[in-house]
Write a protein that holds these residues in place. Structure first.
Motif, mmCIF file in Angstrom:
data_model
loop_
_atom_site.group_PDB
_atom_site.id
_atom_site.type_symbol
_atom_site.label_atom_id
_atom_site.label_comp_id
_atom_site.label_asym_id
_atom_site.label_seq_id
_atom_site.Cartn_x
_atom_site.Cartn_y
_atom_site.Cartn_z
ATOM 1 N N ALA A 1 68.405 46.667 42.276
ATOM 2 C CA ALA A 1 67.424 47.738 42.525
ATOM 3 C C ALA A 1 66.892 48.320 41.203
ATOM 4 O O ALA A 1 65.689 48.575 41.064
ATOM 5 C CB ALA A 1 68.040 48.832 43.387
ATOM 6 N N ASP A 2 67.787 48.525 40.231
ATOM 7 C CA ASP A 2 67.329 49.077 38.941
ATOM 8 C C ASP A 2 66.421 48.074 38.230
ATOM 9 O O ASP A 2 65.422 48.454 37.606
ATOM 10 C CB ASP A 2 68.523 49.396 38.030
ATOM 11 N N VAL B 1 55.040 43.927 45.783
ATOM 12 C CA VAL B 1 55.675 44.724 44.739
ATOM 13 C C VAL B 1 57.184 44.502 44.877
ATOM 14 O O VAL B 1 57.748 44.774 45.938
ATOM 15 C CB VAL B 1 55.347 46.221 44.901
ATOM 16 N N PRO B 2 57.841 43.979 43.841
ATOM 17 C CA PRO B 2 59.246 43.607 44.024
ATOM 18 C C PRO B 2 60.175 44.795 44.255
ATOM 19 O O PRO B 2 60.076 45.808 43.571
ATOM 20 C CB PRO B 2 59.597 42.885 42.722
ATOM 21 N N VAL B 3 61.052 44.649 45.251
ATOM 22 C CA VAL B 3 62.224 45.515 45.427
ATOM 23 C C VAL B 3 63.437 44.595 45.255
ATOM 24 O O VAL B 3 63.281 43.405 44.986
ATOM 25 C CB VAL B 3 62.220 46.198 46.813
ATOM 26 N N ALA B 4 64.633 45.166 45.447
ATOM 27 C CA ALA B 4 65.854 44.412 45.109
ATOM 28 C C ALA B 4 65.953 43.066 45.825
ATOM 29 O O ALA B 4 66.628 42.162 45.351
ATOM 30 C CB ALA B 4 67.074 45.265 45.424
ATOM 31 N N SER B 5 65.305 42.924 46.979
ATOM 32 C CA SER B 5 65.397 41.656 47.717
ATOM 33 C C SER B 5 64.790 40.475 46.962
ATOM 34 O O SER B 5 65.209 39.333 47.150
ATOM 35 C CB SER B 5 64.660 41.769 49.057
ATOM 36 N N PHE B 6 63.761 40.730 46.169
ATOM 37 C CA PHE B 6 62.974 39.633 45.595
ATOM 38 C C PHE B 6 63.734 38.894 44.485
ATOM 39 O O PHE B 6 64.382 39.504 43.638
ATOM 40 C CB PHE B 6 61.636 40.168 45.047
ATOM 41 N N ARG C 1 66.243 39.158 36.647
ATOM 42 C CA ARG C 1 66.359 40.197 35.624
ATOM 43 C C ARG C 1 67.791 40.753 35.596
ATOM 44 O O ARG C 1 68.362 40.982 34.534
ATOM 45 C CB ARG C 1 65.333 41.304 35.891
ATOM 46 N N TRP C 2 68.368 40.957 36.789
ATOM 47 C CA TRP C 2 69.754 41.449 36.847
ATOM 48 C C TRP C 2 70.681 40.475 36.129
ATOM 49 O O TRP C 2 71.548 40.878 35.348
ATOM 50 C CB TRP C 2 70.188 41.622 38.312
ATOM 51 N N LEU C 3 70.485 39.181 36.370
ATOM 52 C CA LEU C 3 71.338 38.156 35.753
ATOM 53 C C LEU C 3 71.219 38.222 34.219
ATOM 54 O O LEU C 3 72.232 38.165 33.509
ATOM 55 C CB LEU C 3 70.919 36.769 36.264
ATOM 56 N N ALA C 4 69.983 38.330 33.748
ATOM 57 C CA ALA C 4 69.776 38.372 32.296
ATOM 58 C C ALA C 4 70.487 39.577 31.677
ATOM 59 O O ALA C 4 71.064 39.484 30.591
ATOM 60 C CB ALA C 4 68.284 38.425 31.986
ATOM 61 N N ARG C 5 70.466 40.708 32.380
ATOM 62 C CA ARG C 5 71.058 41.935 31.840
ATOM 63 C C ARG C 5 72.587 41.960 31.973
ATOM 64 O O ARG C 5 73.272 42.443 31.098
ATOM 65 C CB ARG C 5 70.529 43.157 32.598
ATOM 66 N N ARG D 1 65.183 52.513 49.590
ATOM 67 C CA ARG D 1 66.300 53.448 49.386
ATOM 68 C C ARG D 1 67.595 52.644 49.280
ATOM 69 O O ARG D 1 68.441 52.679 50.179
ATOM 70 C CB ARG D 1 66.388 54.423 50.567
ATOM 71 N N PRO D 2 67.741 51.901 48.186
ATOM 72 C CA PRO D 2 68.872 50.977 48.102
ATOM 73 C C PRO D 2 70.236 51.656 48.189
ATOM 74 O O PRO D 2 71.207 51.022 48.591
ATOM 75 C CB PRO D 2 68.675 50.294 46.736
#
Ligand SMILES: Nc1ncnc2c1ncn2[C@@H]1O[C@H](COP(=O)(O)OP(=O)(O)O)[C@@H](O)[C@H]1O
Ligand SMILES: O=C(CO)[C@@H](O)[C@H](O)COP(=O)(O)O
Length: 475
Positions: free
Chosen positions: A96-97, A119-124, A130-134, A338-339
């Motif tokens: 989500a972040d 518009v991307p939300v956490a599902s996309f 991006r989460w993986l990279a971080r 609202r994750p």
């Protein structure tokens, strides 16, 4: 009479149907469960697919196979084609972040809606990269290709012949956040922006293009059947019920989805409506919630009753449950975004503290969230004069009846069936028959549920839906 097979590798299970390509007659079927959780080793889908194929009598006599599946899940492969980490599913909210970051970096939703229709939300998928990279840079470094659940299963059926052989279709590609339904092109720059570098993605096939052949070594006793492009599960369900341009569908599975078949791509900068593609070359504007059939499972569990008894209880309470409202954010929520949200019950009094009231509030709360989705779809041009209701939750008598009161329009329910797998089978038949148009298989015996709309149900829900707590850190 050629036979074809359709697969639905969905969140909770894998279903396989074998149908006559020309008439659509169901010949045999099978299913197998998937593990729980929002992070799943793709190998579990492969093993469920093998079990479901076996239960469906195998693929020895099948001319073509098509795999449809849950959308968005991130399957990362290394140079050797090995899965790098468990797939993050569409209902995993840890990114989500990352989603908020990607939207902010682009200056807002307009950029994304114009670039990729959503518009991307956490599902996309793009947010998961991006989460993986971080969070897992070592894993991110190893990624050679990224694909979706249905792409990966199709590739495994082909014998996993090398990353260059990965194939997908328009409908599933449109849920990645790095493919544009409007242009029909990938946006490698957006994938790179998320992950930090470009990686291989599956070739996007057009309707009824071949994804190669099944490798007989991949499935015991199978023939080298043609492989169809496959599809995202919502697009496949639309194709499976024979929905045409302008039809509006609501699917109540693990996710709740509201979508229509459209002639032009959507680009909703608010992010409420995702601008997906369909199976036939058209478009599929869609609103998705994270909380649908499992809200009923949870209510039945709390009340210690089965799903049929839950439906009886719900129908025994008055419309509006005397003001009891269940806000259904049991898994956080995606629409509205609202994750971290949790569910809530409002309006408890001595009168409403009954199993019947709670059962009714659960059904109504879940349906009100979908009715909000219908409004959003209508704002984008859809005309929901009637709604086609599919998915496991449509088997509930209470859902079918109460939906007409909440949606304010007639609800048409095809006979209980596996419409995602059927849509895949119909796509396989299109390929096997080599015809210009897909064969027209129309499900016989639809039932229409009409009811006087009860606007008070949605009005009360609108007062309640913003009042909820966030989940605890370990929740
Ligand atoms: N009679 C019923 N009443 C209510 N819900 C039902 C009924 N039968 C099945 N379901 C629900 O349908 C859901 C599975 O639907 P399905 O569309 O197969 O989900 P998914 O595609 O997400 O795996 C389960 O949560 C199950 O409880
Ligand atoms: O994320 C979406 C649509 O955008 C979901 O609809 C998934 O595709 C999962 O579907 P089900 O397993 O609930 O059918």
């Amino acid at each position: 009479m050629p036979l074809v097979a359709g697969v639905d590798s969905s969140t909770q299970s894998c279903k396989v149907v074998v149908r006559d390509a020309e008439t659509g007659t169901l010949v045999r079927e099978g299913r197998a469960p998937h593990p729980d959780g929002t992070e799943v080793d793709p190998e579990a889908w492969w093993s469920a697919l093998q079990t479901a194929i076996e239960a469906a009598g195998g693929l020895a006599d099948v001319a073509a196979v098509s795999v449809a599946g849950q959308q968005h899940g991130m399957v990362c492969l290394d140079d050797a084609g090995q899965v790098i980490r468990p797939a993050l599913l569409w209902n995993d909210t840890r990114s989500a972040d990352a989603a908020a970051e990607l939207v902010a970096e682009a200056g807002g939703g307009r950029f994304w809606a114009d670039a990729v229709g959503s518009v991307p939300v956490a599902s996309f998928t793009v947010t998961k990269l991006r989460w993986l990279a971080r969070h897992e840079p070592a894993n991110a470094e190893r990624v050679a290709a990224v694909c979706l659940p249905h792409d990966w299963l199709t590739w495994r059926l082909a014998g996993a012949p090398g990353l260059e052989a990965l194939r997908t279709d328009r409908s599933d590609a449109s849920g990645t956040g790095y493919w544009s339904p409007a242009t029909g092109e990938y946006r490698p720059d957006l994938l790179e922006r998320a992950l930090g570098r470009e990686v291989r993605v599956p070739t996007v096939l057009g309707p009824a293009e071949s994804a190669g052949h099944l490798d007989p070594a991949a499935v015991s006793g199978a023939a080298p059947a043609l492989l169809a492009p496959g599809a995202g599960d919502n697009a496949a369900a639309g194709f499976g019920v024979g929905a045409g341009s302008g039809d509006v569908l609501v699917s109540i599975g693990t996710s709740g989805t509201v979508f229509s078949i459209a002639e032009t791509p959507a680009a909703d900068a608010s992010g409420t409506v995702a601008g997906f593609a369909d199976v036939t070359g058209r478009f599929l504007p869609l609103v998705a919630t994270l909380n649908a059939a499992r809200v009923l499972d949870a209510a039945a569990g709390m009340l210690r009753v089965g799903l049929d008894e839950l439906a009886d209880l719900a129908l025994s309470a008055p419309p509006g449950a005397d003001g009891l409202v269940l806000v259904p954010y049991l898994e956080g929520e995606r629409t509205p975004n609202r994750p971290l949200a949790t569910g809530a019950v409002h309006g408890l009094t001595l009168r409403t503290s009954t199993p019947a009231h709670l059962a009714r509030a659960a059904v109504e709360g879940m349906l009100c969230a979908l009715a909000d989705g219908l409004d959003a779809l209508a704002a984008q041009g859809a005309q929901p004069r009637r709604v086609l209701l599919v998915g496991g939750g449509a088997r509930s008598a209470a859902v079918r009846r109460i939906a007409a009161q909440v949606f304010g329009c007639p609800v048409v329910v095809p006979p209980p069936g596996e419409y995602v797998a059927d849509g895949a089978a119909r796509q396989a038949a299109w390929l096997a028959l080599g015809t210009t148009e897909a064969p027209s298989w129309t499900p016989a015996g639809t039932r229409e549920y009409a009811a006087e709309p009860v606007p008070a149900i949605r009005e009360r829900y609108a007062q309640a839906r913003d009042h909820h707590l966030d989940r605890l850190a370990q929740g």
